[in-house]
Design an enzyme around this catalytic site. Sequence first.
Site, PDB file in Angstrom:
ATOM      1  N   ARG A 128       0.820  -1.234   0.000  1.00 31.25           N
ATOM      2  CA  ARG A 128       0.000   0.000   0.000  1.00 31.25           C
ATOM      3  C   ARG A 128       0.848   1.276   0.000  1.00 31.25           C
ATOM      4  O   ARG A 128       0.512   2.259   0.660  1.00 31.25           O
ATOM      5  CB  ARG A 128      -0.922   0.038   1.227  1.00 31.25           C
ATOM      6  CG  ARG A 128      -2.006  -0.991   1.206  1.00 31.25           C
ATOM      7  CD  ARG A 128      -2.966  -0.793   0.039  1.00 31.25           C
ATOM      8  NE  ARG A 128      -4.187  -1.538   0.269  1.00 31.25           N
ATOM      9  CZ  ARG A 128      -4.319  -2.846   0.072  1.00 31.25           C
ATOM     10  NH1 ARG A 128      -3.312  -3.536  -0.417  1.00 31.25           N
ATOM     11  NH2 ARG A 128      -5.463  -3.429   0.338  1.00 31.25           N
ATOM     12  N   SER A 167     -10.545  -0.088   3.456  1.00 28.34           N
ATOM     13  CA  SER A 167      -9.737  -0.171   4.678  1.00 28.34           C
ATOM     14  C   SER A 167      -9.279   1.215   5.086  1.00 28.34           C
ATOM     15  O   SER A 167      -8.675   1.921   4.291  1.00 28.34           O
ATOM     16  CB  SER A 167      -8.499  -1.035   4.458  1.00 28.34           C
ATOM     17  OG  SER A 167      -8.864  -2.315   4.039  1.00 28.34           O
ATOM     18  N   GLU A 225      -4.450   4.154   5.958  1.00 27.49           N
ATOM     19  CA  GLU A 225      -4.287   3.949   4.515  1.00 27.49           C
ATOM     20  C   GLU A 225      -4.917   5.138   3.787  1.00 27.49           C
ATOM     21  O   GLU A 225      -4.435   5.597   2.754  1.00 27.49           O
ATOM     22  CB  GLU A 225      -4.982   2.637   4.120  1.00 27.49           C
ATOM     23  CG  GLU A 225      -4.891   2.364   2.639  1.00 27.49           C
ATOM     24  CD  GLU A 225      -5.601   1.086   2.213  1.00 27.49           C
ATOM     25  OE1 GLU A 225      -5.393   0.037   2.838  1.00 27.49           O
ATOM     26  OE2 GLU A 225      -6.363   1.160   1.250  1.00 27.49           O
TER      27      GLU A 225
HETATM   28  N1  EPU Z   1     -10.692 -10.500  10.948  1.00 33.23           N
HETATM   29  C1  EPU Z   1     -11.269 -10.514  12.197  1.00 33.23           C
HETATM   30  N2  EPU Z   1     -12.517 -10.003  12.352  1.00 33.23           N
HETATM   31  C2  EPU Z   1     -13.218  -9.476  11.315  1.00 33.23           C
HETATM   32  C3  EPU Z   1     -12.647  -9.451  10.040  1.00 33.23           C
HETATM   33  C4  EPU Z   1     -11.370  -9.958   9.868  1.00 33.23           C
HETATM   34  O1  EPU Z   1     -10.681 -11.002  13.137  1.00 33.23           O
HETATM   35  O2  EPU Z   1     -14.343  -9.029  11.546  1.00 33.23           O
HETATM   36  C5  EPU Z   1      -9.358 -11.079  10.763  1.00 33.23           C
HETATM   37  C6  EPU Z   1      -9.434 -12.513  10.301  1.00 33.23           C
HETATM   38  O3  EPU Z   1      -8.413 -13.223  10.918  1.00 33.23           O
HETATM   39  C7  EPU Z   1      -9.148 -12.419   8.817  1.00 33.23           C
HETATM   40  C8  EPU Z   1      -8.168 -11.264   8.789  1.00 33.23           C
HETATM   41  O4  EPU Z   1      -8.633 -10.363   9.785  1.00 33.23           O
HETATM   42  O5  EPU Z   1      -8.567 -13.591   8.318  1.00 33.23           O
HETATM   43  C9  EPU Z   1      -8.061 -10.591   7.460  1.00 33.23           C
HETATM   44  O6  EPU Z   1      -9.327 -10.105   7.030  1.00 33.23           O
HETATM   45  P1  EPU Z   1      -9.642  -9.877   5.492  1.00 33.23           P
HETATM   46  O7  EPU Z   1      -9.321 -11.091   4.708  1.00 33.23           O
HETATM   47  O8  EPU Z   1     -11.023  -9.323   5.394  1.00 33.23           O
HETATM   48  O9  EPU Z   1      -8.576  -8.825   5.016  1.00 33.23           O
HETATM   49  P2  EPU Z   1      -7.901  -7.558   5.705  1.00 33.23           P
HETATM   50  O10 EPU Z   1      -6.486  -7.914   6.008  1.00 33.23           O
HETATM   51  O11 EPU Z   1      -8.722  -7.026   6.806  1.00 33.23           O
HETATM   52  C10 EPU Z   1      -6.939  -6.658   3.426  1.00 33.23           C
HETATM   53  C11 EPU Z   1      -6.967  -5.385   2.650  1.00 33.23           C
HETATM   54  C12 EPU Z   1      -8.301  -5.202   1.930  1.00 33.23           C
HETATM   55  C13 EPU Z   1      -8.506  -6.383   1.011  1.00 33.23           C
HETATM   56  C14 EPU Z   1      -8.456  -7.672   1.834  1.00 33.23           C
HETATM   57  C15 EPU Z   1      -8.536  -8.892   0.970  1.00 33.23           C
HETATM   58  C16 EPU Z   1      -5.463  -3.868   3.804  1.00 33.23           C
HETATM   59  C17 EPU Z   1      -5.341  -2.628   4.630  1.00 33.23           C
HETATM   60  N3  EPU Z   1      -6.698  -4.256   3.511  1.00 33.23           N
HETATM   61  O12 EPU Z   1      -7.907  -6.509   4.471  1.00 33.23           O
HETATM   62  O13 EPU Z   1      -8.212  -4.032   1.145  1.00 33.23           O
HETATM   63  O14 EPU Z   1      -9.736  -6.300   0.316  1.00 33.23           O
HETATM   64  O15 EPU Z   1      -7.209  -7.745   2.568  1.00 33.23           O
HETATM   65  O16 EPU Z   1      -7.338  -9.061   0.279  1.00 33.23           O
HETATM   66  O17 EPU Z   1      -4.448  -4.434   3.403  1.00 33.23           O
HETATM   67  C18 EPU Z   1      -8.637  -1.709   1.019  1.00 33.23           C
HETATM   68  O18 EPU Z   1      -7.422  -1.557   0.943  1.00 33.23           O
HETATM   69  O19 EPU Z   1      -9.442  -0.730   0.980  1.00 33.23           O
HETATM   70  C19 EPU Z   1      -9.174  -3.043   1.196  1.00 33.23           C
HETATM   71  C20 EPU Z   1     -10.466  -3.283   1.384  1.00 33.23           C
END
Ligand code: EPU
Length: 336
Positions: free
Chosen positions: A164, A236, A332
């Site tokens: 990012r 995010s 971000e």
């Molecule tokens: N999790 C929780 N509780 C929740 C949701 C998630 O504990 O309510 C934990 C879980 O362990 C899950 C982990 O967080 O496995 C990761 O969650 P998720 O797969 O939804 O992804 P993220 O790391 O929260 C990142 C990106 C998103 C992107 C997703 C999918 C960043 C800052 N965000 O989110 O990007 O869509 O991965 O690849 O890196 C964005 O940048 O605007 C964005 C939405």
Amino acid sequence: MDLIFQKKISLQPYNTFGINVQSKQFIGVKNTEELQYVLLQKKKEKLLIMGGGSNMLLTKDFDGLTLRIESRGIEIIREDKEFATVKVAAGENWHEFVLWCLENDLGGVENLALIPGSVGAAPIQNIGAYGVELKSVFSSCEAVLVSSGETKIFGKAACQFRYRNSIFKNELKGQYVITSVNFLLKKLPHTINISYKGLNEKMEEKNKTIQNIAQAVVDIRREKLPNPEKIGNCGSFFKNPVIPVAQFRALQKRYINIPFYPDSKGKVKVPAAWMIDILGLKGFRNGDAGVHKKQPLVLVNYGNANGNAIKALAEKIQSKVAMKFGINLTTEVNII
Ligand code: EPU
């Protein structure tokens, strides 16, 4: 050039958080010549460059010129048996570009379906989702130097892409406006990546085509993420923190189930969503500013929240995360 500068314009329709602030002046530019003309005409004005407005939190009226990039055009400029280089104008909507790739059977951006924003903004923060980042398909981009109007081509190495992040968010912050991006896309047979948890499960019984992958990504995003047309948000709000392994091991002793992804050597990425969830803030709401019910990394505007209310909520989350986990969350989203 007969460009009309509008005065005292609300930026509410132009930012996906739906924040109602005014800009002293506003103009949309349709090509590089118009952009260069405006930059030279308005040398002394403060500038706010806008693409899709999907990665900014506006906290007050803007006492300058908001310049919205509205260029259009997608064309194949080179191709061989395996690859096509596609030149895309900065003002094109990112998801529309992904759809164009699917129609033309060009692979590489299918995991990035439904990310809000414009093509020109994509390299600035090296957008990413479901195991793929923009840098894997990026070939080069053309940009205009704000101070002189000169154009420059940036190759992939020059952009210094990281998680990012890129040179456009650091050394060159505010200095260049990206006007077009060249992508290197794969023809059939495609190279696919469905290793991300969740995507993998959704694809189990389907043909592994780029069209099906994009559809699975769209389905997952629609289940988890708020639609900015209905509830204001910028995806995010925070980056996932990357911490040293030693610090992670210490946390793991306290939280056995802490999720993580290996990052660079000696570093681990911890999902900020998990920490916010543990803090019990998922679904928290203060007036119209809230933490999304299904994905706590996303802050939302339920209607009439102002930028400062969202910012205050973000700061509350940051201080709680710092107290409980000893980690500083960085945003971000750009706060303006
Ligand atoms: N999790 C929780 N509780 C929740 C949701 C998630 O504990 O309510 C934990 C879980 O362990 C899950 C982990 O967080 O496995 C990761 O969650 P998720 O797969 O939804 O992804 P993220 O790391 O929260 C990142 C990106 C998103 C992107 C997703 C999918 C960043 C800052 N965000 O989110 O990007 O869509 O991965 O690849 O890196 C964005 O940048 O605007 C964005 C939405």
